[in-house]
Design a protein around this motif. Sequence first.
Motif, PDB file in Angstrom:
ATOM      1  N   LEU A  40       0.986  -1.338   0.159  1.00 14.22           N
ATOM      2  CA  LEU A  40      -0.218   0.078   0.142  1.00 14.22           C
ATOM      3  C   LEU A  40       0.740   1.137   0.099  1.00 14.22           C
ATOM      4  CD1 LEU A  40      -3.309   1.048   0.455  1.00 14.22           C
ATOM      5  CD2 LEU A  40      -2.575   1.277   2.685  1.00 14.22           C
ATOM      6  N   LEU A  41       2.081   1.301   1.038  1.00 12.58           N
ATOM      7  CA  LEU A  41       2.744   2.219   1.103  1.00 12.58           C
ATOM      8  C   LEU A  41       3.651   2.459  -0.804  1.00 12.58           C
ATOM      9  CD1 LEU A  41       3.920   2.242   4.425  1.00 12.58           C
ATOM     10  CD2 LEU A  41       2.044   4.071   3.471  1.00 12.58           C
ATOM     11  N   THR A  42       3.886   1.785  -0.809  1.00 11.22           N
ATOM     12  CA  THR A  42       4.829   1.868  -1.689  1.00 11.22           C
ATOM     13  C   THR A  42       3.621   2.401  -3.437  1.00 11.22           C
ATOM     14  OG1 THR A  42       6.403  -0.138  -1.437  1.00 11.22           O
ATOM     15  CG2 THR A  42       5.667   0.418  -3.766  1.00 11.22           C
ATOM     16  N   ARG A  43       2.418   1.865  -3.522  1.00 10.27           N
ATOM     17  CA  ARG A  43       1.748   2.571  -4.299  1.00 10.27           C
ATOM     18  C   ARG A  43       1.731   4.199  -4.154  1.00 10.27           C
ATOM     19  NH1 ARG A  43       0.681   3.058  -9.276  1.00 10.27           N
ATOM     20  NH2 ARG A  43      -1.992   3.432  -9.922  1.00 10.27           N
ATOM     21  N   ILE A  44       1.735   4.238  -3.012  1.00  9.90           N
ATOM     22  CA  ILE A  44       1.372   5.612  -3.023  1.00  9.90           C
ATOM     23  C   ILE A  44       2.377   6.404  -3.095  1.00  9.90           C
ATOM     24  CG2 ILE A  44       0.803   7.242  -0.445  1.00  9.90           C
ATOM     25  CD1 ILE A  44      -1.457   5.399   0.809  1.00  9.90           C
ATOM     26  N   PHE A  45       3.267   5.812  -2.726  1.00  8.51           N
ATOM     27  CA  PHE A  45       4.628   6.320  -3.301  1.00  8.51           C
ATOM     28  C   PHE A  45       5.134   6.690  -4.834  1.00  8.51           C
ATOM     29  CE2 PHE A  45       5.911   5.192   1.496  1.00  8.51           C
ATOM     30  CZ  PHE A  45       5.843   6.952   2.086  1.00  8.51           C
ATOM     31  N   THR A  46       4.805   5.470  -5.095  1.00  8.61           N
ATOM     32  CA  THR A  46       4.803   5.515  -6.724  1.00  8.61           C
ATOM     33  C   THR A  46       3.898   6.880  -7.588  1.00  8.61           C
ATOM     34  OG1 THR A  46       5.208   3.411  -6.543  1.00  8.61           O
ATOM     35  CG2 THR A  46       4.375   4.372  -8.812  1.00  8.61           C
ATOM     36  N   ILE A  47       2.538   6.693  -6.596  1.00  7.00           N
ATOM     37  CA  ILE A  47       1.379   7.659  -7.208  1.00  7.00           C
ATOM     38  C   ILE A  47       1.882   9.100  -6.716  1.00  7.00           C
ATOM     39  CG2 ILE A  47      -0.786   8.535  -7.317  1.00  7.00           C
ATOM     40  CD1 ILE A  47      -1.947   5.653  -6.275  1.00  7.00           C
ATOM     41  N   ILE A  80      -5.352   8.283  -5.233  1.00  2.00           N
ATOM     42  CA  ILE A  80      -5.444   7.194  -4.173  1.00  2.00           C
ATOM     43  C   ILE A  80      -6.896   6.845  -4.376  1.00  2.00           C
ATOM     44  CG2 ILE A  80      -5.133   6.822  -2.065  1.00  2.00           C
ATOM     45  CD1 ILE A  80      -2.707   8.790  -2.352  1.00  2.00           C
ATOM     46  N   TYR A  81      -7.721   7.767  -4.768  1.00  2.00           N
ATOM     47  CA  TYR A  81      -9.039   7.561  -4.253  1.00  2.00           C
ATOM     48  C   TYR A  81      -9.844   6.168  -4.859  1.00  2.00           C
ATOM     49  CZ  TYR A  81      -9.635   8.502   0.691  1.00  2.00           C
ATOM     50  OH  TYR A  81      -8.595   8.631   2.175  1.00  2.00           O
ATOM     51  N   GLN A  82      -8.950   6.124  -6.563  1.00  2.00           N
ATOM     52  CA  GLN A  82      -9.762   6.538  -7.536  1.00  2.00           C
ATOM     53  C   GLN A  82      -8.795   4.572  -7.502  1.00  2.00           C
ATOM     54  OE1 GLN A  82      -9.257   9.334 -10.423  1.00  2.00           O
ATOM     55  NE2 GLN A  82     -11.529  10.470 -10.094  1.00  2.00           N
ATOM     56  N   ASP A  83      -7.855   3.932  -7.433  1.00  2.00           N
ATOM     57  CA  ASP A  83      -6.900   3.713  -7.644  1.00  2.00           C
ATOM     58  C   ASP A  83      -7.801   1.842  -6.860  1.00  2.00           C
ATOM     59  OD1 ASP A  83      -4.330   1.425  -7.527  1.00  2.00           O
ATOM     60  OD2 ASP A  83      -3.636   2.820  -8.071  1.00  2.00           O
ATOM     61  N   PRO A  84      -8.255   1.044  -7.698  1.00  2.00           N
ATOM     62  CA  PRO A  84      -8.649  -0.241  -6.751  1.00  2.00           C
ATOM     63  C   PRO A  84      -7.522  -1.218  -6.254  1.00  2.00           C
ATOM     64  CG  PRO A  84      -8.114  -0.255  -9.132  1.00  2.00           C
ATOM     65  CD  PRO A  84      -8.307   0.531  -9.052  1.00  2.00           C
ATOM     66  N   SER A  85      -6.196  -1.197  -6.343  1.00  2.00           N
ATOM     67  CA  SER A  85      -5.857  -1.536  -5.465  1.00  2.00           C
ATOM     68  C   SER A  85      -5.472  -1.150  -4.045  1.00  2.00           C
ATOM     69  CB  SER A  85      -4.347  -1.988  -6.553  1.00  2.00           C
ATOM     70  OG  SER A  85      -3.861  -0.683  -6.126  1.00  2.00           O
ATOM     71  N   ILE A  86      -5.321   0.220  -4.053  1.00  2.00           N
ATOM     72  CA  ILE A  86      -5.713   0.711  -2.955  1.00  2.00           C
ATOM     73  C   ILE A  86      -6.492   0.380  -1.977  1.00  2.00           C
ATOM     74  CG2 ILE A  86      -5.540   2.848  -1.623  1.00  2.00           C
ATOM     75  CD1 ILE A  86      -3.006   3.562  -3.422  1.00  2.00           C
ATOM     76  N   ILE A  87      -7.762   0.337  -3.265  1.00  2.00           N
ATOM     77  CA  ILE A  87      -8.943   0.557  -2.072  1.00  2.00           C
ATOM     78  C   ILE A  87      -8.734  -1.960  -2.063  1.00  2.00           C
ATOM     79  CG2 ILE A  87     -11.134  -0.101  -2.207  1.00  2.00           C
ATOM     80  CD1 ILE A  87     -10.396   2.783  -2.302  1.00  2.00           C
ATOM     81  N   ASN A  88      -8.502  -2.189  -2.407  1.00  2.00           N
ATOM     82  CA  ASN A  88      -8.334  -3.906  -2.336  1.00  2.00           C
ATOM     83  C   ASN A  88      -7.046  -4.275  -0.842  1.00  2.00           C
ATOM     84  OD1 ASN A  88      -9.663  -4.329  -4.309  1.00  2.00           O
ATOM     85  ND2 ASN A  88      -8.481  -4.793  -5.805  1.00  2.00           N
ATOM     86  N   PHE A  89      -5.987  -3.083  -0.679  1.00  2.00           N
ATOM     87  CA  PHE A  89      -5.449  -3.591   0.336  1.00  2.00           C
ATOM     88  C   PHE A  89      -5.813  -2.460   1.962  1.00  2.00           C
ATOM     89  CE2 PHE A  89      -1.632  -2.376  -3.046  1.00  2.00           C
ATOM     90  CZ  PHE A  89      -1.375  -4.069  -3.067  1.00  2.00           C
ATOM     91  N   LEU A  90      -6.844  -2.114   1.541  1.00  2.00           N
ATOM     92  CA  LEU A  90      -7.312  -1.324   2.766  1.00  2.00           C
ATOM     93  C   LEU A  90      -8.927  -2.229   3.048  1.00  2.00           C
ATOM     94  CD1 LEU A  90      -8.001   2.254   2.051  1.00  2.00           C
ATOM     95  CD2 LEU A  90      -5.983   2.179   3.097  1.00  2.00           C
ATOM     96  N   TRP A  91      -9.430  -3.021   2.340  1.00  2.00           N
ATOM     97  CA  TRP A  91      -9.969  -3.540   3.039  1.00  2.00           C
ATOM     98  C   TRP A  91      -9.116  -5.139   3.461  1.00  2.00           C
ATOM     99  CZ3 TRP A  91     -14.825  -2.930   3.571  1.00  2.00           C
ATOM    100  CH2 TRP A  91     -15.728  -2.138   3.162  1.00  2.00           C
ATOM    101  N   LEU A  92      -8.361  -5.344   2.503  1.00  2.00           N
ATOM    102  CA  LEU A  92      -7.246  -6.636   3.113  1.00  2.00           C
ATOM    103  C   LEU A  92      -7.062  -6.058   4.664  1.00  2.00           C
ATOM    104  CD1 LEU A  92      -5.842  -9.295   2.921  1.00  2.00           C
ATOM    105  CD2 LEU A  92      -4.076  -7.881   1.950  1.00  2.00           C
ATOM    106  N   ILE A  93      -6.644  -5.566   4.662  1.00  2.00           N
ATOM    107  CA  ILE A  93      -6.287  -4.879   6.395  1.00  2.00           C
ATOM    108  C   ILE A  93      -7.131  -5.089   7.417  1.00  2.00           C
ATOM    109  CG2 ILE A  93      -5.738  -2.789   7.475  1.00  2.00           C
ATOM    110  CD1 ILE A  93      -3.354  -2.739   5.087  1.00  2.00           C
TER     111      ILE A  93
END
Length: 116
Positions: A40-47, A80-93
Amino acid sequence: STRSAIYSLLICPGAGLWVLGEKKRALVFIIPTLIAVMLLLTRIFTITQTIANQLPITSLSPEALVDTFKLLYAETHRQIYQDPSIINFLWLILAAMILSSISSYFVGKKQEQETT
């Protein structure tokens, strides 16, 4: 039992199980959660880095830098709020937190019953 469930909710999924001595069971929650947080953090930093590389810095005046940071924040927040991978990571956590808390509570209850 309640305290261990709270540990799993507030500290880290699996923390309550760890405190109860169920280390293997705790790792079932801790390891995937840590991996999800790292991804999740890697994806946010990449964005954020991608957006920052596209922003033109025309001046180093404080006002221009503040405007640049505001633009960076707004665009990062939007993406960030449009990225489905971030939403999936948050649901997993979130799922790990809830399941770990439930597991911690029942393991704690079982241990309490065995000691009485």
